[in-house]
Design a protein around this motif. Structure first.
Motif, PDB file in Angstrom:
ATOM      1  N   LEU A   1       0.778  -0.973  -0.335  1.00 53.53           N
ATOM      2  CA  LEU A   1      -0.207  -0.342   0.509  1.00 53.53           C
ATOM      3  C   LEU A   1       0.823   1.040   0.213  1.00 53.53           C
ATOM      4  CD1 LEU A   1      -2.376  -0.730   2.389  1.00 53.53           C
ATOM      5  CD2 LEU A   1      -3.367  -0.676   0.380  1.00 53.53           C
ATOM      6  N   SER A   2       1.772   1.306   0.109  1.00 49.42           N
ATOM      7  CA  SER A   2       3.244   2.423   0.941  1.00 49.42           C
ATOM      8  C   SER A   2       2.255   3.150  -0.592  1.00 49.42           C
ATOM      9  CB  SER A   2       4.260   2.050   0.721  1.00 49.42           C
ATOM     10  OG  SER A   2       4.970   1.380  -0.994  1.00 49.42           O
TER      11      SER A   2
ATOM     12  N   PRO B   1      -2.079   7.497   2.374  1.00 50.50           N
ATOM     13  CA  PRO B   1      -0.610   7.884   3.245  1.00 50.50           C
ATOM     14  C   PRO B   1      -0.213   7.575   3.706  1.00 50.50           C
ATOM     15  CG  PRO B   1      -2.430   9.257   2.603  1.00 50.50           C
ATOM     16  CD  PRO B   1      -2.860   7.827   2.042  1.00 50.50           C
ATOM     17  N   GLU B   2       1.163   8.047   3.990  1.00 52.53           N
ATOM     18  CA  GLU B   2       1.977   6.642   5.584  1.00 52.53           C
ATOM     19  C   GLU B   2       0.786   6.798   6.989  1.00 52.53           C
ATOM     20  OE1 GLU B   2       4.889   5.077   7.655  1.00 52.53           O
ATOM     21  OE2 GLU B   2       4.201   5.936   5.522  1.00 52.53           O
ATOM     22  N   ALA B   3      -0.184   7.659   7.409  1.00 54.23           N
ATOM     23  CA  ALA B   3      -0.742   7.467   8.483  1.00 54.23           C
ATOM     24  C   ALA B   3      -1.901   6.229   8.451  1.00 54.23           C
ATOM     25  CB  ALA B   3      -1.880   9.057   8.569  1.00 54.23           C
ATOM     26  N   LYS B   4      -2.580   6.108   7.193  1.00 57.12           N
ATOM     27  CA  LYS B   4      -3.796   5.050   7.590  1.00 57.12           C
ATOM     28  C   LYS B   4      -3.185   3.801   6.844  1.00 57.12           C
ATOM     29  CE  LYS B   4      -6.810   8.148   4.262  1.00 57.12           C
ATOM     30  NZ  LYS B   4      -7.873   8.366   3.664  1.00 57.12           N
ATOM     31  N   LEU B   5      -1.810   3.930   6.857  1.00 59.25           N
ATOM     32  CA  LEU B   5      -0.879   2.174   6.863  1.00 59.25           C
ATOM     33  C   LEU B   5      -0.429   2.303   8.146  1.00 59.25           C
ATOM     34  CD1 LEU B   5       1.716   3.296   4.199  1.00 59.25           C
ATOM     35  CD2 LEU B   5      -0.614   1.544   4.313  1.00 59.25           C
ATOM     36  N   ASP B   6      -0.434   3.377   9.492  1.00 57.35           N
ATOM     37  CA  ASP B   6      -0.468   3.143  10.754  1.00 57.35           C
ATOM     38  C   ASP B   6      -1.710   2.339  11.307  1.00 57.35           C
ATOM     39  OD1 ASP B   6       1.867   4.345  10.619  1.00 57.35           O
ATOM     40  OD2 ASP B   6       2.077   6.329  11.063  1.00 57.35           O
ATOM     41  N   GLU B   7      -2.695   2.940  10.855  1.00 55.98           N
ATOM     42  CA  GLU B   7      -3.947   1.917  11.092  1.00 55.98           C
ATOM     43  C   GLU B   7      -4.451   1.171  10.855  1.00 55.98           C
ATOM     44  OE1 GLU B   7      -7.374   4.184   9.263  1.00 55.98           O
ATOM     45  OE2 GLU B   7      -6.796   6.486   9.431  1.00 55.98           O
ATOM     46  N   LEU B   8      -3.200  -0.007   9.187  1.00 58.11           N
ATOM     47  CA  LEU B   8      -3.400  -0.547   9.325  1.00 58.11           C
ATOM     48  C   LEU B   8      -2.423  -1.653   9.803  1.00 58.11           C
ATOM     49  CD1 LEU B   8      -4.489  -3.192   7.110  1.00 58.11           C
ATOM     50  CD2 LEU B   8      -2.562  -2.712   5.862  1.00 58.11           C
ATOM     51  N   ASP B   9      -1.526  -0.877  10.527  1.00 51.81           N
ATOM     52  CA  ASP B   9      -0.244  -1.399  11.253  1.00 51.81           C
ATOM     53  C   ASP B   9      -1.318  -2.063  12.510  1.00 51.81           C
ATOM     54  OD1 ASP B   9       1.739  -1.536   9.608  1.00 51.81           O
ATOM     55  OD2 ASP B   9       2.992  -0.070  10.316  1.00 51.81           O
TER      56      ASP B   9
ATOM     57  N   ASN C   1      -9.356  -7.765  14.136  1.00 52.55           N
ATOM     58  CA  ASN C   1      -9.339  -6.368  14.402  1.00 52.55           C
ATOM     59  C   ASN C   1      -9.729  -5.910  12.840  1.00 52.55           C
ATOM     60  OD1 ASN C   1      -8.338  -5.279  16.994  1.00 52.55           O
ATOM     61  ND2 ASN C   1      -6.572  -7.216  15.835  1.00 52.55           N
ATOM     62  N   VAL C   2     -10.412  -4.631  12.917  1.00 56.67           N
ATOM     63  CA  VAL C   2     -11.173  -3.953  12.150  1.00 56.67           C
ATOM     64  C   VAL C   2     -10.637  -2.527  11.641  1.00 56.67           C
ATOM     65  CG1 VAL C   2     -13.071  -2.532  11.460  1.00 56.67           C
ATOM     66  CG2 VAL C   2     -13.177  -4.912  11.973  1.00 56.67           C
ATOM     67  N   VAL C   3     -10.414  -2.049  10.657  1.00 54.90           N
ATOM     68  CA  VAL C   3      -9.555  -0.630   9.962  1.00 54.90           C
ATOM     69  C   VAL C   3     -10.772  -0.131   9.262  1.00 54.90           C
ATOM     70  CG1 VAL C   3      -7.920   0.300   8.899  1.00 54.90           C
ATOM     71  CG2 VAL C   3      -7.278  -1.676   9.599  1.00 54.90           C
ATOM     72  N   ASP C   4     -11.431   0.618   9.959  1.00 56.46           N
ATOM     73  CA  ASP C   4     -12.823   1.715   9.120  1.00 56.46           C
ATOM     74  C   ASP C   4     -11.872   2.742   8.281  1.00 56.46           C
ATOM     75  OD1 ASP C   4     -15.591   2.403   8.383  1.00 56.46           O
ATOM     76  OD2 ASP C   4     -15.732   2.757  10.648  1.00 56.46           O
ATOM     77  N   ASP C   5     -11.644   2.696   7.254  1.00 57.09           N
ATOM     78  CA  ASP C   5     -10.753   3.093   6.069  1.00 57.09           C
ATOM     79  C   ASP C   5     -11.141   3.316   4.721  1.00 57.09           C
ATOM     80  OD1 ASP C   5      -9.089   4.657   4.357  1.00 57.09           O
ATOM     81  OD2 ASP C   5      -8.230   5.908   5.986  1.00 57.09           O
ATOM     82  N   ALA C   6     -12.023   3.849   3.678  1.00 62.34           N
ATOM     83  CA  ALA C   6     -12.019   3.048   2.743  1.00 62.34           C
ATOM     84  C   ALA C   6     -11.503   3.629   1.262  1.00 62.34           C
ATOM     85  CB  ALA C   6     -13.377   4.398   2.187  1.00 62.34           C
ATOM     86  N   ASP C   7      -9.974   3.979   1.895  1.00 58.57           N
ATOM     87  CA  ASP C   7      -8.884   4.235   1.181  1.00 58.57           C
ATOM     88  C   ASP C   7      -7.591   2.832   1.144  1.00 58.57           C
ATOM     89  OD1 ASP C   7      -9.532   6.358   0.003  1.00 58.57           O
ATOM     90  OD2 ASP C   7      -8.422   7.349   0.895  1.00 58.57           O
ATOM     91  N   VAL C   8      -7.669   2.442   2.186  1.00 63.14           N
ATOM     92  CA  VAL C   8      -7.029   0.360   2.966  1.00 63.14           C
ATOM     93  C   VAL C   8      -8.190   0.371   2.348  1.00 63.14           C
ATOM     94  CG1 VAL C   8      -6.205  -0.367   4.260  1.00 63.14           C
ATOM     95  CG2 VAL C   8      -6.303   2.381   4.873  1.00 63.14           C
ATOM     96  N   ALA C   9      -9.643  -0.078   2.126  1.00 59.73           N
ATOM     97  CA  ALA C   9      -9.754  -1.422   1.752  1.00 59.73           C
ATOM     98  C   ALA C   9     -10.438  -1.386   0.788  1.00 59.73           C
ATOM     99  CB  ALA C   9     -10.914  -1.281   2.360  1.00 59.73           C
ATOM    100  N   ARG C  10     -10.116  -0.124  -0.181  1.00 60.82           N
ATOM    101  CA  ARG C  10     -10.166  -0.077  -1.501  1.00 60.82           C
ATOM    102  C   ARG C  10      -8.779  -0.733  -2.072  1.00 60.82           C
ATOM    103  NH1 ARG C  10     -11.958   4.294  -2.776  1.00 60.82           N
ATOM    104  NH2 ARG C  10      -9.510   5.333  -2.599  1.00 60.82           N
ATOM    105  N   ASN C  11      -7.800  -0.211  -1.935  1.00 61.98           N
ATOM    106  CA  ASN C  11      -6.216  -0.555  -2.505  1.00 61.98           C
ATOM    107  C   ASN C  11      -5.846  -1.841  -2.058  1.00 61.98           C
ATOM    108  OD1 ASN C  11      -6.242   2.627  -4.000  1.00 61.98           O
ATOM    109  ND2 ASN C  11      -6.216   3.171  -1.936  1.00 61.98           N
ATOM    110  N   LEU C  12      -5.766  -2.186  -0.725  1.00 64.28           N
ATOM    111  CA  LEU C  12      -5.130  -3.527  -0.028  1.00 64.28           C
ATOM    112  C   LEU C  12      -5.060  -4.398  -1.573  1.00 64.28           C
ATOM    113  CD1 LEU C  12      -3.562  -4.619   1.825  1.00 64.28           C
ATOM    114  CD2 LEU C  12      -5.325  -5.357   2.679  1.00 64.28           C
ATOM    115  N   PHE C  13      -6.567  -4.554  -1.911  1.00 63.51           N
ATOM    116  CA  PHE C  13      -6.346  -5.494  -3.067  1.00 63.51           C
ATOM    117  C   PHE C  13      -5.729  -5.274  -4.391  1.00 63.51           C
ATOM    118  CE2 PHE C  13      -8.865  -6.876   0.567  1.00 63.51           C
ATOM    119  CZ  PHE C  13      -9.306  -7.652   0.505  1.00 63.51           C
TER     120      PHE C  13
END
Length: 202
Positions: free
Chosen positions: A146-147, A151-159, A190-202
């Motif tokens: 996802l890098s 954004p970096e802050a959203k990667l921290d949410e996933l971490d 655990n759940v990450v509630d963020d549309a950008d992360v959910a859309r882009n990881l795949f």
């Protein structure tokens, strides 16, 4: 496990299954209940459930580090929409092909799983670990995917959603339904509630 072991991700999960088994997607040469990642012999159920949703697995692949296989994976789509997603793509890009020739064409078509990965419907990736992976190594795998996309802050949410590693033989599932990404590492959810992360990881 060596302390200098690293898991490198070359892109989103879809990129790992472009050369995977596509027989299930086109109904050729596969058991009606399982789909097999041939290099490891790892079996996945064709139909599975996660978070109360039914999914159909359409392809498999592996993550390798040099010559070491880290995990086998299956890519799945909301069962209610899987057949339509495949048939719509085939009609547009591979009209006239059927059976094994179609499967072979899809294996060479990098756009196929990219298109499925971008569907608006729910998606699921199942990782079956082939060796021990630490919490930091698992985090690193997803961050690298996802890098360049979020954004970096959203990667921290996933971490923060990855609270432990996984051992050989254990299963990690990652599902995206709407804006929510659900990460299940060997039973710890655990759940990450963020549309950008959910859309882009795949």
């Amino acid at each position: 496990m060596p302390t200098n072991f690293r898991v490198h991700a070359a892109g989103a999960f879809a990129g790992l299954i472009m050369a995977g088994c596509l027989m299930m997607a086109v109904g050729v040469g596969a058991d009606s209940r399982t789909i097999v990642e041939e290099s490891t012999g790892t079996k996945f159920d064709e139909m599975t459930r996660s978070d109360g949703r039914a999914y159909r697995c359409l392809g498999v692949g592996v993550r390798k580090l040099a010559f070491v296989t880290v995990y086998a994976l299956a890519f799945c789509v909301d069962a209610a929409h899987a057949d339509t997603a495949v048939s719509d793509y085939v009609k547009k890009h591979h009209a006239g092909l059927r059976g094994k020739p179609l499967a072979e064409a899809l294996q060479k078509d990098s756009r196929f799983f990219e298109t499925l990965a971008q569907t608006k419907h729910s998606r699921l990736v199942i990782l079956k670990m082939q060796r021990n992976v630490s919490q930091n190594q698992l985090r690193s795998t997803l961050r690298r995917s996802l890098s360049s996309l979020v954004p970096e802050a959203k990667l921290d949410e996933l971490d923060a959603a990855i609270t432990k590693g996984a051992k050989k033989g254990q299963v990690v599932t990652i599902s995206a339904a709407g804006p929510k990404l659900t990460v299940n590492v060997a039973g710890e959810v655990n759940v990450v509630d963020d549309a950008d992360v959910a859309r882009n990881l795949f």
